[in-house]
Design an enzyme around this catalytic site. Structure first.
Site, PDB file in Angstrom:
ATOM      1  N   ASN A   1       1.974   1.109  -5.709  1.00  0.00           N
ATOM      2  CA  ASN A   1       2.806   1.508  -4.573  1.00  0.00           C
ATOM      3  C   ASN A   1       3.419   0.273  -3.922  1.00  0.00           C
ATOM      4  OD1 ASN A   1       3.903   2.950  -2.339  1.00  0.00           O
ATOM      5  ND2 ASN A   1       2.138   2.333  -1.140  1.00  0.00           N
ATOM      6  N   GLU A   2       2.792  -0.183  -2.880  1.00  0.00           N
ATOM      7  CA  GLU A   2       3.381  -1.279  -2.103  1.00  0.00           C
ATOM      8  C   GLU A   2       2.540  -2.524  -2.349  1.00  0.00           C
ATOM      9  OE1 GLU A   2       3.236  -1.000   2.308  1.00  0.00           O
ATOM     10  OE2 GLU A   2       5.345  -0.475   2.111  1.00  0.00           O
TER      11      GLU A   2
ATOM     12  N   CYS B   1       0.555   4.594   0.454  1.00  0.00           N
ATOM     13  CA  CYS B   1      -0.755   3.937   0.401  1.00  0.00           C
ATOM     14  C   CYS B   1      -1.850   4.866  -0.107  1.00  0.00           C
ATOM     15  CB  CYS B   1      -1.135   3.414   1.781  1.00  0.00           C
ATOM     16  SG  CYS B   1      -0.055   2.121   2.365  1.00  0.00           S
TER      17      CYS B   1
ATOM     18  N   GLU C   1       4.167  12.059   0.875  1.00  0.00           N
ATOM     19  CA  GLU C   1       2.829  11.467   0.903  1.00  0.00           C
ATOM     20  C   GLU C   1       1.950  12.363   1.763  1.00  0.00           C
ATOM     21  OE1 GLU C   1       2.380   7.433   2.392  1.00  0.00           O
ATOM     22  OE2 GLU C   1       0.303   7.409   1.699  1.00  0.00           O
TER      23      GLU C   1
HETATM   24  O1  AHR Z   1       5.062   5.730   4.829  1.00  0.00           O
HETATM   25  C1  AHR Z   1       3.862   5.299   5.362  1.00  0.00           C
HETATM   26  C2  AHR Z   1       3.307   4.103   4.616  1.00  0.00           C
HETATM   27  O2  AHR Z   1       4.140   3.006   4.756  1.00  0.00           O
HETATM   28  C3  AHR Z   1       3.182   4.267   3.134  1.00  0.00           C
HETATM   29  O3  AHR Z   1       2.013   4.909   2.790  1.00  0.00           O
HETATM   30  C4  AHR Z   1       3.170   2.869   2.632  1.00  0.00           C
HETATM   31  O4  AHR Z   1       3.666   2.758   1.327  1.00  0.00           O
HETATM   32  C5  AHR Z   1       3.975   2.112   3.665  1.00  0.00           C
HETATM   33  O5  AHR Z   1       3.304   1.001   4.112  1.00  0.00           O
END
Ligand code: AHR
Length: 653
Positions: free
Chosen positions: A369-370, A238, A42
């Site tokens: 993603n999350e 994120c 990321e």
């Molecule tokens: O790894 C850091 C962050 O943690 C990522 O962007 C997210 O997916 C998670 O909350």
């Protein structure tokens, strides 16, 4: 907390558990997926610009919110020259700004660029400077380039005479570095009088990964390649979601010519008040083509994660109305074409034009993603239908939220299982104790349900997002203990990746991270060596390893798993001693006639749970390989040092 963990270890020590272990080499179980151990990239902590992407000039196209951030004017006396920021948004919406530099006197006038916390320059290496120019007034203008150290010492110089013309053109020149300097700056002095338009000012080391012009930092890619990762998840995280939807990651803006890739602010720029990084943007010089190429270079499957019409739910939580998801779905479909489609098509054609006519063989993709909540289920359903209708063989990865338990997790876990999702992406940022206590997490998962991707995990020595978190041995050891549970359950768990991957020692927002670097150096943390040792020794199939008939998951502080490597015909044991005392378990291997009396133990250990690696001592905690010998037979007793991760390889034929 550390004290608590030690007490837990001592208690375990005090109990009288038997150390007799049994491996059934004659009972091959689940195949270990080739994608089992992978990496999660990321663009956080300056992982891309200022990190893996080897560009040394910050704000090269003047598109940061403050157009001259990273740049400084220099002149003998005020008024020797001037700079004007111009915007040609109509003509070039992706790269609207450029600067007009005018030099009107005999005095010196120029600009310097500070790089990303300086520029890392190495003695005797070549650096390629390039610039887009257009003559505005006069024709005699030239550029004198200098790489200058913090004390004003000149490390390299070169002259460039832009060919001059009314249209934009790219000029290049190389500089040879006479010294090594982690914090150099680039000076660009204007020679002659007149004015010149300037854009895309760039400086790259000649030596990049595979010596690709405009490529990636070789030392950082090498650390990744050494892990032999099964996959690369990209671009997040994120960052996929954006703080709001306008700030989401859009892959189409990251391909094609670099000068046409529209820069945006990096969402981590202002995320944490305690780690503000106002100069953090995404130039997308490392975009989706470079990502696919990187995955191919290091033998990893690509796993792109795409925005599913939802912005980060920790921030704005903006959601696209279900009947307006069309462009988002089209992005997903087009990405598959970009990766795999024929060169006669629009996106396959672009891939070919960028230098890769062969497909990238994309097999899986993450939708969101999350994410969490009912909107995700709604979007999941629409995306899944659209993608599977056209590409039934693409496997989809879906979120079960930010936590490994609780309401958000339970809702998505139950719902997506009922909807027969392919792969569920679980995230856990937890304290080391959690990892020790949950090594059996997957022992009782449904064997016929969706497969599991442990998509983001890392033990937190303090607390999630605490800037005090350390990549210490206690965390790495607990992750190793936990990973034996992932491996033992390889029929369910098919992918796992530590997160985040990279951090610049002066530009980070989030800790802990797997690999740290400055402008010249880099190192793997103890957690890195744990990931690497598991990945390099994954074996082909799981075989049972037990103590008194039960899986080895923390009895007496010992964790373990076993696989067979069909290629080398070896039994591969992973044994994690989480206690402060040596262990000498007696291991009976059933299903083999006789063991050869010789094995290898590659182990990682540290002198204390608080040990870390650093730029100055990059391998303080790393692995060491030793031969061990024992009496021929089918029982052997390796010594497992206190707080150690051991991978024992032993021939069985
Ligand atoms: O790894 C850091 C962050 O943690 C990522 O962007 C997210 O997916 C998670 O909350």
């Amino acid at each position: 907390m550390k004290r608590l963990l030690l007490c837990a270890f001592c208690l375990c020590q005090a109990s009288a558990f038997s150390q007799d272990l049994t491996v059934r080499a004659d009972r091959p179980g689940a195949a270990i997926s080739p994608t089992m151990w992978g990496i999660f990239f990321e663009d956080i902590n300056m992982a891309a610009d200022g990190g893996l992407y080897a560009e040394l000039v910050k704000n090269r196209s003047f598109e940061f919110n403050a157009p001259l951030m990273g740049w400084k004017e220099h002149s003998t006396t005020p008024g020797d020259g001037s700079i004007l920021v111009l915007n040609r948004g109509e003509e070039n919406p992706a790269n609207p700004r450029y600067v007009r530099i005018s030099h009107i006197t005999d005095g010196a006038y120029g600009l310097s660029n500070e790089g990303f916390r300086g520029m890392g320059i190495k003695k005797d290496e070549q650096y390629h400077f390039s610039i887009w120019t257009r003559m505005h007034r006069g024709t005699g203008i030239g550029l004198r380039l200098e790489l200058v150290g913090p004390d004003g010492q000149k490390i390299a110089t070169a002259r460039l005479k832009p060919a001059g013309g009314e249209g934009w053109q790219k000029d290049t020149v190389s500089l040879a570095a006479g010294a090594t300097e982690p914090k150099a700056q680039l000076y660009m002095w204007i020679e002659g009088q007149g004015s010149i338009d300037v854009d895309m000012v760039s400086l790259f080391p000649h030596h990049t990964w595979k010596e690709r012009p405009g490529g990636l930092r070789a030392d950082l890619v090498q650390l990744l390649a050494d892990m032999k990762p099964g996959f690369i998840r990209f671009p997040g995280g994120c960052i996929v979601e954006g703080r709001d939807l306008s700030n989401r990651y859009q892959w189409k803006n990251t391909v094609g010519k670099v000068e046409d890739r529209k820069l945006i602010i990096n969402r981590w720029n202002t995320e944490f008040a305690h780690r503000l990084t106002p100069d953090y943007f995404q130039s997308f010089g490392l975009g989706f083509f470079e990502y696919f190429q990187l995955a191919e270079d290091i033998g990893a499957e690509p796993l792109p994660i795409l925005n599913c019409g939802m912005a980060c739910q920790f921030n704005t939580a903006e959601v696209v109305a279900a009947d307006e998801l069309g462009p988002y779905i089209q992005d997903a479909l087009d990405l598959i074409e970009f990766a795999n489609g024929p060169v006669s098509g629009k996106w396959g054609g672009l891939r070919a034009a960028m230098g890769h006519p062969e497909p990238f063989h994309l097999k899986m993709m993450g939708v969101g993603n999350e994410q969490w909540g009912p909107q995700y289920v709604e979007h999941y359903t629409i995306f899944t239908k659209a993608i599977k209708d056209k590409y039934p063989d693409i496997r989809l990865v879906n979120s079960v939220g930010p936590n490994p338990d609780g309401d958000l997790f339970n809702f998505l876990n139950d719902t997506l299982r009922k909807l027969h999702a392919d792969i569920l992406d679980e995230h856990y940022y937890r304290q080391p104790e959690w990892f020790l206590q949950n090594a059996g997490r997957y022992d009782h998962y449904d064997r016929s349900g969706p497969k599991i991707f442990a998509g983001e995990y890392a033990a937190q020595s303090k607390a999630v997002v605490s800037p005090q978190n350390k990549n210490d041995w206690q965390c790495a050891l607990s992750e190793a203990a936990y990973m034996t549970g992932l491996e033992r359950n390889a029929d369910v768990v098919q992918m796992a990746s530590y997160a985040p991957l990279f951090a610049h020692v002066e530009g980070w927002q989030w800790t802990p991270d797997l690999i740290w670097f400055d402008n010249l150096r880099s190192y793997g943390t103890p957690n890195y060596y744990v990931q690497k040792i598991f990945s390099a020794n994954k074996g082909s199939v799981v075989v049972p390893l037990s103590r008194a008939g039960a899986p080895l998951e923390g009895q007496n502080g010992l964790y373990g798993s076993a696989t067979l490597d069909n290629k080398t015909e070896e039994l591969v044991l992973k044994l994690v001693n989480t206690t402060d005392r040596p262990m000498n378990p007696s291991i009976r291997v059933e299903g083999v006639k006789k063991l050869p009396g010789r094995a290898y133990n590659e182990s990682i250990k540290a002198t204390g749970l608080d040990k870390t690696n650093s730029l100055d001592d990059p391998k303080a905690v790393s692995s060491k390989k030793e031969a061990i010998s024992f009496r021929k037979g089918n029982v052997f007793s390796p010594v497992l040092l206190p707080y150690s991760v051991n991978v024992v390889r032993i021939m069985i034929h």
